[in-house]
Design an enzyme around this catalytic site. Sequence first.
Site, short mmCIF file in Angstrom:
data_model
loop_
_atom_site.label_atom_id
_atom_site.label_comp_id
_atom_site.label_asym_id
_atom_site.label_seq_id
_atom_site.Cartn_x
_atom_site.Cartn_y
_atom_site.Cartn_z
CG HIS A 31 -2.14 -0.91 0.97
ND1 HIS A 31 -3.39 -0.46 0.59
CD2 HIS A 31 -2.24 -2.26 1.03
CE1 HIS A 31 -4.21 -1.51 0.47
NE2 HIS A 31 -3.54 -2.62 0.73
CG ASP A 33 0.38 1.24 -5.33
OD1 ASP A 33 -0.30 1.47 -4.30
OD2 ASP A 33 -0.01 0.49 -6.26
N GLY A 120 -9.32 -13.31 -8.72
CA GLY A 120 -9.71 -13.09 -7.33
C GLY A 120 -8.74 -13.68 -6.33
CB ALA A 121 -5.92 -15.81 -6.60
CB SER A 126 -8.16 -6.48 -12.47
OG SER A 126 -7.26 -6.10 -11.47
CG ASP A 170 -1.95 -4.36 -8.92
OD1 ASP A 170 -1.01 -4.50 -8.12
OD2 ASP A 170 -3.14 -4.33 -8.56
C1 GLA Z 1 -3.57 -3.77 -4.87
C2 GLA Z 1 -3.59 -2.48 -5.69
C3 GLA Z 1 -2.19 -1.91 -5.84
C4 GLA Z 1 -1.50 -1.78 -4.47
C5 GLA Z 1 -1.62 -3.07 -3.68
C6 GLA Z 1 -1.14 -2.92 -2.27
O1 GLA Z 1 -2.88 -4.76 -5.57
O2 GLA Z 1 -4.18 -2.69 -6.94
O3 GLA Z 1 -2.25 -0.67 -6.50
O4 GLA Z 1 -2.01 -0.69 -3.77
O5 GLA Z 1 -2.96 -3.53 -3.62
O6 GLA Z 1 0.20 -2.57 -2.23
#
Ligand code: GLA
Length: 383
Positions: A31, A33, A120-121, A126, A170
């Site tokens: 968390h 990013d 969903g894993a 996505s 991601d």
């Molecule tokens: C998900 C979000 C990312 C990031 C992570 C936690 O994967 O899509 O942007 O915030 O959670 O680091």
Amino acid sequence: MDIKEFFRSRFNVDPAAVAQAPGRLEFIGNHVDYNKGLVMGVAIDKHISVAVSLRDDDEIRMASAGLNAEGAVSLGNVSLQSGAQSFMNYPLGVFAMLREAGLKAERGFNLADASTVPTGAGVSSSAAIELATAYALCKIYDFPLSKIDIVRTGRKAENVFVGMPCGILDQGVSGFGEKDAIVRIDCKTEEFSALPIPAGTVFWVFNSMVKHALVAGDYAKRHASCMAAAETLGKYDPKIRCLADATLSAAEACRSKLSEEDFKRAVHVINENARVVEMEHALAVGDLAAVGDLLKASHASSRDWFENSCPEIDFLVEELSAQPNVYGARLSGGGFGGIAIALASEAFSEAQAEKVADAFEAKFGKRPKYFQTKIGEGAGLVA
Ligand code: GLA
């Protein structure tokens, strides 16, 4: 499932473009990013493939092999779908954002997808479908975009169209993944670099089989806490524009002005961001013990300060960390379920993975799925 064959079976024509994008693991930087700090991730060897062709009318037709779903909307009605057509939302979001960026579409398109990425894993299927869609659509509409713009389009589809306030991790990792490399992202400058994965190490992924129903809500709540904390800290020191700019002493100084919850979230982000810097050093000198300790410390911080873990993930992390041949383990991704990852030596065996799965099943009454993954290439056109 061969994507071209599947496409032909659904639309009776050959695809004009095929693109592929991998899922990802978050290596460290939980968390961080959207708080504009540093994060690291790797692209896995499981992909989503997207095949497309232009149509002669103004329809958008989609078929998903994995989800066994089909749907259609017209060019004039590109909006968030619900129910049976909600599987269309990520590709539709990408198309909507491409149009916003200037893509002109007078004709609709056919789109089919096939996937080896579990949905969903917590390995970001996505982002994978967003990036594969963006590459394929840019090809047929002759709308060339750079890699970073493809990545940004994927994230925007998620933020604006789907309504998930994610950061760039991601899509960035799915886009900039490199074989046997860790992708490091400076989320403030959106600069990407590749660091070699430590020699002799492998990644194991354990799915907790917990899919938190409120994951989007919980994620958005964490996001809101971080934004609120950053705003308060910014009043104390105008140089602080995001939590990545903040120090622990600034957070301490503002403690009375922050809710207990927001304070805890801020402490996690500030410490986690610092851990990514330490990780870079540990990787550079090949100090695997330090790498492992940072992974474990990252997990403890997510669990205790960001509070986005769950008993199943905590258990997996503890069991994995206690195994010989494992350097470290942690939750990876949004949290509240999803996956735990372990960085292990090549000596870590299937029998050890089974042992962890047995212990998990004995405690929770369900068996976690697990796999070892190679670190693969990022997204791109394949045909
Ligand atoms: C998900 C979000 C990312 C990031 C992570 C936690 O994967 O899509 O942007 O915030 O959670 O680091």
